[in-house]
Design a protein around this motif. Sequence first.
Motif, PDB file in Angstrom:
ATOM      1  N   THR A  74       0.832  -1.214   0.000  1.00 26.28           N
ATOM      2  CA  THR A  74       0.000   0.000   0.000  1.00 26.28           C
ATOM      3  C   THR A  74       0.862   1.259   0.000  1.00 26.28           C
ATOM      4  OG1 THR A  74      -0.113  -0.074   2.420  1.00 26.28           O
ATOM      5  CG2 THR A  74      -1.913  -1.128   1.192  1.00 26.28           C
ATOM      6  N   ARG A  75       2.165   1.077  -0.128  1.00 25.85           N
ATOM      7  CA  ARG A  75       3.031   2.260  -0.093  1.00 25.85           C
ATOM      8  C   ARG A  75       2.822   3.088  -1.356  1.00 25.85           C
ATOM      9  NH1 ARG A  75       7.528   2.672  -3.218  1.00 25.85           N
ATOM     10  NH2 ARG A  75       8.116   0.830  -4.440  1.00 25.85           N
ATOM     11  N   ALA A 113       0.455   8.386  -8.974  1.00 24.84           N
ATOM     12  CA  ALA A 113       0.214   6.968  -8.705  1.00 24.84           C
ATOM     13  C   ALA A 113       0.341   6.726  -7.210  1.00 24.84           C
ATOM     14  CB  ALA A 113       1.195   6.097  -9.469  1.00 24.84           C
ATOM     15  N   GLY A 114      -0.715   6.173  -6.592  1.00 17.08           N
ATOM     16  CA  GLY A 114      -0.700   5.989  -5.146  1.00 17.08           C
ATOM     17  C   GLY A 114      -0.682   4.553  -4.696  1.00 17.08           C
TER      18      GLY A 114
END
Length: 209
Positions: free
Chosen positions: A61-62, A75-76
Motif C-alpha cells: 500500500t506504499r 500513482a498511489g
Amino acid sequence: MKVAVLDINGKDTGRKAELSKDVFAIEPNDHAVYLDVKQYLANQRQGTHKAKERGDISGSTRKIKKQKGTGTARAGSIKSGVFRGGGRMFGPRPRNYGFKLNKNVKRLARKSALSIKANDKSIVVMEDFNFEAPKTKNFLNVLKALEVENKKSLIVLGGTNNNVYLSSRNFKGSEVVTASELSTYKIMNANKVILIESALEGIESNLSK
C-alpha cells in the motif's frame, strides 16, 4: 377452431379437437412474447461472475513515487488497475439478472405464441399414449410417425408421465413438458408443438383466466 386428432402411429383417428379461439386464435402481441422470452433467458443466467478489483488484490500500500516532479501521472498504489497485476476496473460483480413481469403479460405472451404456431399450422393434437417402460426406441417411433424426428419438437402432456419423459431424454431436439410447465420460450423454440388431448383442458383453463 377444429384440428384432427392423430394416434400414436401418426394416423387420423377421425375425431376432431376443438381449440379455443381465446387461446389459439388471438391477435399475437409480439412485444409480450419478447418480454416473456427475455425474462426466461435472463432467469437461466447464474450471475456468479466476479473479477478481482483493487480492494481484492494482495499488494503493498506504499506510495509508488512522489506526487509531483516526475512528469508522469500521479500513482498511489501498485494495486491500481493501470498497472500489471492490479485489480480490474469496473469488473463484473455477482448479480441477479431476473426481472419481474406481470402475470397478465405472461399469459398474453403464451396465448400469442400458441396463436402464432396455430396460424403457421405448427400445432398437432395427439391422443393420449403411454409406454410400458421407458424406452428411447418407442419415443423415436412416435417422432417418426409424426415426421418430426429431425425437427425441434415440444410435446405437452396433460400430467406427469415418467415413462414418456424418460424415453425422451436422449433427444436434444425434442422436449416433453406438462401443461403447467408450458412457457413462451419453449413454444417459440419448437418447430412443432404436439399437444396431447388431455393437456388441452389444462392449457385452456390456465390461459383463459
